[in-house]
Design a protein around this motif. Sequence first.
Motif, PDB file in Angstrom:
ATOM      1  N   GLN A  62       0.742  -0.975   0.002  1.00 38.86           N
ATOM      2  CA  GLN A  62      -0.052  -0.145  -0.044  1.00 38.86           C
ATOM      3  C   GLN A  62       0.878   1.192  -0.026  1.00 38.86           C
ATOM      4  N   GLU A  63       2.092   1.242   0.773  1.00 37.82           N
ATOM      5  CA  GLU A  63       3.014   2.398   0.822  1.00 37.82           C
ATOM      6  C   GLU A  63       3.758   2.354  -0.294  1.00 37.82           C
ATOM      7  N   GLY A  64       3.825   1.593  -1.231  1.00 38.78           N
ATOM      8  CA  GLY A  64       4.642   1.701  -2.280  1.00 38.78           C
ATOM      9  C   GLY A  64       5.864   1.082  -2.467  1.00 38.78           C
ATOM     10  N   PHE A  65       6.383   0.326  -1.284  1.00 41.82           N
ATOM     11  CA  PHE A  65       7.651   0.001  -1.255  1.00 41.82           C
ATOM     12  C   PHE A  65       7.645  -1.415  -1.869  1.00 41.82           C
ATOM     13  N   ILE A  66       6.769  -2.068  -1.999  1.00 41.80           N
ATOM     14  CA  ILE A  66       7.024  -3.657  -2.652  1.00 41.80           C
ATOM     15  C   ILE A  66       5.960  -3.703  -3.594  1.00 41.80           C
ATOM     16  N   LEU A  67       6.258  -4.858  -4.401  1.00 43.56           N
ATOM     17  CA  LEU A  67       5.069  -5.273  -5.482  1.00 43.56           C
ATOM     18  C   LEU A  67       4.807  -6.790  -5.141  1.00 43.56           C
ATOM     19  N   VAL A  75       8.662  -8.666  -4.488  1.00 51.02           N
ATOM     20  CA  VAL A  75       9.838  -7.798  -5.090  1.00 51.02           C
ATOM     21  C   VAL A  75       9.801  -6.194  -4.534  1.00 51.02           C
ATOM     22  N   ILE A  76      11.064  -5.813  -4.271  1.00 55.06           N
ATOM     23  CA  ILE A  76      11.224  -4.359  -3.997  1.00 55.06           C
ATOM     24  C   ILE A  76      10.742  -3.776  -5.238  1.00 55.06           C
ATOM     25  N   HIS A  77       9.817  -2.734  -5.016  1.00 57.63           N
ATOM     26  CA  HIS A  77       9.133  -1.832  -6.150  1.00 57.63           C
ATOM     27  C   HIS A  77      10.267  -1.484  -7.234  1.00 57.63           C
ATOM     28  N   PRO A  78      10.157  -2.274  -8.283  1.00 55.74           N
ATOM     29  CA  PRO A  78      11.379  -1.931  -9.424  1.00 55.74           C
ATOM     30  C   PRO A  78      11.531  -0.516  -9.535  1.00 55.74           C
ATOM     31  N   ASP A  79      10.617   0.324  -9.476  1.00 56.05           N
ATOM     32  CA  ASP A  79      10.861   1.946  -9.978  1.00 56.05           C
ATOM     33  C   ASP A  79      11.292   2.483  -8.777  1.00 56.05           C
ATOM     34  N   GLY A  80      11.551   1.774  -7.615  1.00 56.06           N
ATOM     35  CA  GLY A  80      11.952   2.578  -6.270  1.00 56.06           C
ATOM     36  C   GLY A  80      10.870   3.084  -5.648  1.00 56.06           C
ATOM     37  N   VAL A  81      11.077   3.851  -4.505  1.00 56.22           N
ATOM     38  CA  VAL A  81      10.056   4.401  -3.607  1.00 56.22           C
ATOM     39  C   VAL A  81       9.866   5.660  -4.010  1.00 56.22           C
ATOM     40  N   GLU A  82       8.623   6.242  -4.148  1.00 50.44           N
ATOM     41  CA  GLU A  82       8.011   7.340  -4.610  1.00 50.44           C
ATOM     42  C   GLU A  82       8.665   8.431  -3.583  1.00 50.44           C
ATOM     43  N   LYS A  83       9.159   9.519  -4.246  1.00 54.32           N
ATOM     44  CA  LYS A  83       9.676  10.838  -3.391  1.00 54.32           C
ATOM     45  C   LYS A  83       8.656  11.334  -2.335  1.00 54.32           C
ATOM     46  N   ALA A  84       9.073  11.810  -1.484  1.00 54.93           N
ATOM     47  CA  ALA A  84       8.129  12.377  -0.467  1.00 54.93           C
ATOM     48  C   ALA A  84       7.132  13.713  -1.268  1.00 54.93           C
TER      49      ALA A  84
END
Length: 130
Positions: A62-67, A75-84
């Motif tokens: 939900q927080e965008g850290f993993i898929l 997996v760790i989100h391939p696009d990286g974590v969204e900026k603040a």
Amino acid sequence: MLLQIDLQAEEPIYTQIMHQIIEGIAKKELKPGDDLPSVRSLASDIGINFHTVNKAYQLLKQEGFILIHRQKGVVIHPDGVEKATEVFYEKLRRKVRPLIAESISRSVSKTEWDTICATIYEEIEPEEEQ
């Protein structure tokens, strides 16, 4: 990355899992696209109920850290974590506010608070970015 779970801690196990995975990402020990163990595998390794791991993974998703893929696994989100964003900064303020209030109530000075925060930040921040 090995998770260090304290089964006797006040902090719920799913929160410990989340925090340690997020810290692994922050330290660049876990990189975009890296595999994580399946829910059942991690639960078995730690010796906990798989629903606990599932809760941690769902919140991280939900927080965008993993898929989570049915075929590919976690997996760790391939696009990286969204900026603040401003939404994140508001969430940060809400979470930190009670800690600051408790610190002030316990006579922790602003200087001590700043030092603690800076020390923790430096412990987590990857070497190459310091």
